[in-house]
Design an enzyme around this catalytic site. Structure first.
Site, PDB file in Angstrom:
ATOM      1  N   VAL A  62       0.811  -1.229   0.000  1.00  0.00           N
ATOM      2  CA  VAL A  62       0.000   0.000   0.000  1.00  0.00           C
ATOM      3  C   VAL A  62       0.843   1.278   0.000  1.00  0.00           C
ATOM      4  CG1 VAL A  62      -1.965  -1.125   1.120  1.00  0.00           C
ATOM      5  CG2 VAL A  62      -0.311   0.131   2.522  1.00  0.00           C
ATOM      6  N   ASN A  88      -6.484  -0.486   6.480  1.00  0.00           N
ATOM      7  CA  ASN A  88      -6.099  -0.906   7.822  1.00  0.00           C
ATOM      8  C   ASN A  88      -4.620  -1.276   7.921  1.00  0.00           C
ATOM      9  OD1 ASN A  88      -6.651  -2.512  10.466  1.00  0.00           O
ATOM     10  ND2 ASN A  88      -5.927  -4.069   9.005  1.00  0.00           N
ATOM     11  N   SER A 141      -5.701   5.411  15.144  1.00  0.00           N
ATOM     12  CA  SER A 141      -5.205   4.875  16.421  1.00  0.00           C
ATOM     13  C   SER A 141      -5.343   5.948  17.490  1.00  0.00           C
ATOM     14  CB  SER A 141      -3.725   4.505  16.262  1.00  0.00           C
ATOM     15  OG  SER A 141      -3.166   4.140  17.509  1.00  0.00           O
ATOM     16  N   TYR A 154       4.973   7.127  13.558  1.00  0.00           N
ATOM     17  CA  TYR A 154       3.665   6.470  13.688  1.00  0.00           C
ATOM     18  C   TYR A 154       2.623   7.489  14.161  1.00  0.00           C
ATOM     19  CZ  TYR A 154       0.431   2.635  14.979  1.00  0.00           C
ATOM     20  OH  TYR A 154      -0.644   1.766  15.095  1.00  0.00           O
ATOM     21  N   ALA A 156       2.682  10.725  13.734  1.00  0.00           N
ATOM     22  CA  ALA A 156       2.414  11.680  12.652  1.00  0.00           C
ATOM     23  C   ALA A 156       1.512  11.049  11.596  1.00  0.00           C
ATOM     24  CB  ALA A 156       3.733  12.129  12.026  1.00  0.00           C
ATOM     25  N   LYS A 158      -0.648   8.539  11.941  1.00  0.00           N
ATOM     26  CA  LYS A 158      -2.017   8.272  12.424  1.00  0.00           C
ATOM     27  C   LYS A 158      -2.797   9.576  12.627  1.00  0.00           C
ATOM     28  CE  LYS A 158      -1.972   3.738  12.499  1.00  0.00           C
ATOM     29  NZ  LYS A 158      -2.827   2.960  11.585  1.00  0.00           N
TER      30      LYS A 158
HETATM   31  N1  LIG Z   1      -2.409  -3.610  17.746  1.00  0.00           N
HETATM   32  C1  LIG Z   1      -2.669  -2.447  18.330  1.00  0.00           C
HETATM   33  O1  LIG Z   1      -2.588  -2.292  19.579  1.00  0.00           O
HETATM   34  C2  LIG Z   1      -3.117  -1.273  17.509  1.00  0.00           C
HETATM   35  C3  LIG Z   1      -3.567  -0.122  18.170  1.00  0.00           C
HETATM   36  C4  LIG Z   1      -4.042   0.943  17.418  1.00  0.00           C
HETATM   37  C5  LIG Z   1      -4.069   0.874  16.045  1.00  0.00           C
HETATM   38  N2  LIG Z   1      -3.616  -0.257  15.434  1.00  0.00           N
HETATM   39  C6  LIG Z   1      -3.709  -0.294  13.985  1.00  0.00           C
HETATM   40  O2  LIG Z   1      -4.519  -1.401  13.614  1.00  0.00           O
HETATM   41  C7  LIG Z   1      -4.199  -1.780  12.267  1.00  0.00           C
HETATM   42  C8  LIG Z   1      -4.033  -3.272  12.183  1.00  0.00           C
HETATM   43  O3  LIG Z   1      -2.886  -3.633  12.913  1.00  0.00           O
HETATM   44  P1  LIG Z   1      -2.778  -5.018  13.704  1.00  0.00           P
HETATM   45  O4  LIG Z   1      -2.650  -4.650  15.125  1.00  0.00           O
HETATM   46  O5  LIG Z   1      -3.843  -5.936  13.257  1.00  0.00           O
HETATM   47  O6  LIG Z   1      -1.319  -5.475  13.247  1.00  0.00           O
HETATM   48  P2  LIG Z   1      -0.806  -6.645  12.286  1.00  0.00           P
HETATM   49  O7  LIG Z   1       0.657  -6.440  12.216  1.00  0.00           O
HETATM   50  O8  LIG Z   1      -1.339  -7.938  12.768  1.00  0.00           O
HETATM   51  O9  LIG Z   1      -1.479  -6.301  10.881  1.00  0.00           O
HETATM   52  C9  LIG Z   1      -0.990  -5.316  10.017  1.00  0.00           C
HETATM   53  C10 LIG Z   1      -1.008  -5.870   8.610  1.00  0.00           C
HETATM   54  O10 LIG Z   1      -0.602  -4.837   7.709  1.00  0.00           O
HETATM   55  C11 LIG Z   1       0.231  -5.441   6.731  1.00  0.00           C
HETATM   56  N3  LIG Z   1       1.089  -4.432   6.100  1.00  0.00           N
HETATM   57  C12 LIG Z   1       2.121  -3.743   6.651  1.00  0.00           C
HETATM   58  N4  LIG Z   1       2.691  -2.955   5.734  1.00  0.00           N
HETATM   59  C13 LIG Z   1       2.004  -3.139   4.578  1.00  0.00           C
HETATM   60  C14 LIG Z   1       2.126  -2.606   3.266  1.00  0.00           C
HETATM   61  N5  LIG Z   1       3.078  -1.714   2.962  1.00  0.00           N
HETATM   62  N6  LIG Z   1       1.247  -3.015   2.324  1.00  0.00           N
HETATM   63  C15 LIG Z   1       0.289  -3.908   2.621  1.00  0.00           C
HETATM   64  N7  LIG Z   1       0.132  -4.461   3.833  1.00  0.00           N
HETATM   65  C16 LIG Z   1       0.983  -4.078   4.797  1.00  0.00           C
HETATM   66  C17 LIG Z   1       1.033  -6.474   7.506  1.00  0.00           C
HETATM   67  O11 LIG Z   1       1.602  -7.442   6.645  1.00  0.00           O
HETATM   68  C18 LIG Z   1      -0.037  -7.043   8.423  1.00  0.00           C
HETATM   69  O12 LIG Z   1      -0.688  -8.144   7.837  1.00  0.00           O
HETATM   70  C19 LIG Z   1      -2.973  -0.963  11.898  1.00  0.00           C
HETATM   71  O13 LIG Z   1      -3.390   0.174  11.163  1.00  0.00           O
HETATM   72  C20 LIG Z   1      -2.423  -0.521  13.239  1.00  0.00           C
HETATM   73  O14 LIG Z   1      -1.643   0.655  13.130  1.00  0.00           O
HETATM   74  C21 LIG Z   1      -3.135  -1.323  16.118  1.00  0.00           C
END
Ligand SMILES: NC(=O)c1ccc[n+]([C@@H]2O[C@H](COP(=O)([O-])OP(=O)(O)OC[C@H]3O[C@@H](n4cnc5c(N)ncnc54)[C@H](O)[C@@H]3O)[C@@H](O)[C@H]2O)c1
Length: 263
Positions: A62, A88, A141, A154, A156, A158
Site C-alpha cells: 500500500v 487498515n 489509532s 507512527y 504523525a 495516524k
Molecule cells: N495492535 C494495536 O494495539 C493497535 C492499536 C491501534 C491501532 N492499530 C492499527 O490497527 C491496524 C491493524 O494492525 P494489527 O494490530 O492488526 O497489526 P498486524 O501487524 O497484525 O497487521 C498489520 C497488517 O498490515 C500489513 N502491512 C504492513 N505494511 C504493509 C504494506 N506496505 N502493504 C500492505 N500491507 C501491509 C502487515 O503485513 C499485516 O498483515 C494498523 O493500522 C495498526 O496501526 C493497532
C-alpha cells in the site's frame, strides 16, 4: 454467525487483511454477507479461513500508488463493484526520537500508514461515484490523537489519517461517500506481541488502561462494520475511539487510590 447480512451483495476491499484486525474484520464482513477482496504485503493463507467463494487475495504494497491502483482495479474487475474500502494496513516503527529515527524508515511509515489511504481512495472513489454511494473506513489509532514516547513517525501518520478522513468526508459528502476512522487503543494482535513478551512491560501497559485489558480485534471490527453499514448513514468525518477508556483520562493520577478511597 450473524443473521443481519447487512453486506449481502456488497464488495469490501481490505488492506492488511491477512493478520490481526484486518483478518478478523474480513471474517466479520463475510459473516455479514459481503464478498471481500483482501490485500496485504504478506501472503498468508486467509482464503481457507474466509472461504474462496467469499473472498479473494492479492499481494499489494500500500505504500506504492501503482500497486494500490491496480489492486482496486482488479477488485472491481473480479466482483463488478466496490462498496467499502477499509484501509487498515500499517507498520510500527522501531522506537526512536526524531534525531535517531532513520529518514528512510520515517518516510516508509508515512507512506504506508498515511499515504496508502490517499493512494487507495483516489483509485476507489471514481468507482464509488459511478455507484452513487460508498463508505471508506480507515484504521487510525489513539496514537493519532495524542503522542507516544518514541513513536514520532507512527504518531504523525495516524494523526494525518484522522485529518485526511475529515477532509475526504467534506469533499465527497455530496457524492454519497462517507469517510470515517476507528481509533483503537491497545489491541491483542501480532503487532503488539513484544508488549506481551515481558511481564513488566505488559503490567505497565495494562495499568494505564481503565479496563485493565487489551482489545480483542473483533471489538474494533464490529465498529468498522457499523461505520461501513447503512446504519451509519449520517455519520461522516468521524473518528470512533475504542480503547477501554484510555483516552478518557487526563494526565492526573488516581487520587482515590492514592488517598485510600478518600478523594
Ligand atoms: N495492535 C494495536 O494495539 C493497535 C492499536 C491501534 C491501532 N492499530 C492499527 O490497527 C491496524 C491493524 O494492525 P494489527 O494490530 O492488526 O497489526 P498486524 O501487524 O497484525 O497487521 C498489520 C497488517 O498490515 C500489513 N502491512 C504492513 N505494511 C504493509 C504494506 N506496505 N502493504 C500492505 N500491507 C501491509 C502487515 O503485513 C499485516 O498483515 C494498523 O493500522 C495498526 O496501526 C493497532
Amino acid at each position: 454467525m450473524s443473521h443481519t447480512r447487512r453486506f449481502a451483495g456488497k464488495v469490501v476491499f481490505i488492506t492488511g487483511g491477512t493478520s490481526g484486525l484486518g483478518a478478523d474484520t474480513a471474517e466479520l464482513f463475510v459473516q455479514d454477507g459481503a464478498k471481500v477482496f483482501v490485500v496485504d504485503l504478506q501472503e498468508r493463507d486467509i482464503l481457507s479461513r474466509l472461504g474462496s467463494d467469499n473472498a479473494a487475495f492479492r499481494k499489494c504494497d500500500v505504500s506504492s500508488p501503482n500497486d494500490c491502483a491496480s489492486a482496486i482495479e482488479e477488485c472491481v474487475k473480479q466482483y463488478g463493484r466496490l462498496d467499502v474500502l477499509f484501509h487498515n494496513a500499517a507498520r510500527l516503527s522501531p522506537l526512536a526520537n526524531v534525531v535517531d529515527h532513520e529518514v528512510e524508515m520515517f518516510q516508509q511509515i508515512i507512506n504506508t500508514n498515511l499515504c496508502g489511504l490517499f493512494y487507495l481512495s483516489r483509485a476507489a472513489i471514481p468507482q464509488m461515484r459511478t455507484q452513487g454511494k460508498g463508505a471508506i473506513v480507515a484504521t487510525a489509532s489513539t496514537s493519532g490523537l495524542a503522542g507516544d514516547y518514541g513513536l514520532c513517525s507512527y504518531n504523525a501518520a495516524k494523526a494525518g489519517t484522522v485529518n485526511l478522513v475529515r477532509s475526504m468526508a467534506l469533499d465527497h459528502a455530496l457524492e454519497g461517500i462517507r469517510v470515517n476512522a476507528v481509533c483503537p487503543g491497545y489491541m491483542i494482535t501480532p503487532m503488539t506481541e513484544a508488549f506481551r513478551m515481558e511481564k513488566h512491560v505488559q503490567d505497565a501497559l495494562l495499568a494505564t488502561i481503565p479496563m485493565r485489558r487489551g482489545a480483542d480485534p473483533k471489538e474494533i471490527g464490529r465498529a468498522v462494520l457499523f461505520l461501513a453499514s447503512d446504519e451509519a448513514s449520517f455519520i461522516t468525518g468521524q473518528t470512533l475511539t475504542i480503547d477501554g477508556g484510555w483516552m478518557a483520562k487526563s494526565g492526573c493520577p488516581n487520587f482515590m487510590e492514592l488517598f485510600g478511597g478518600q478523594a
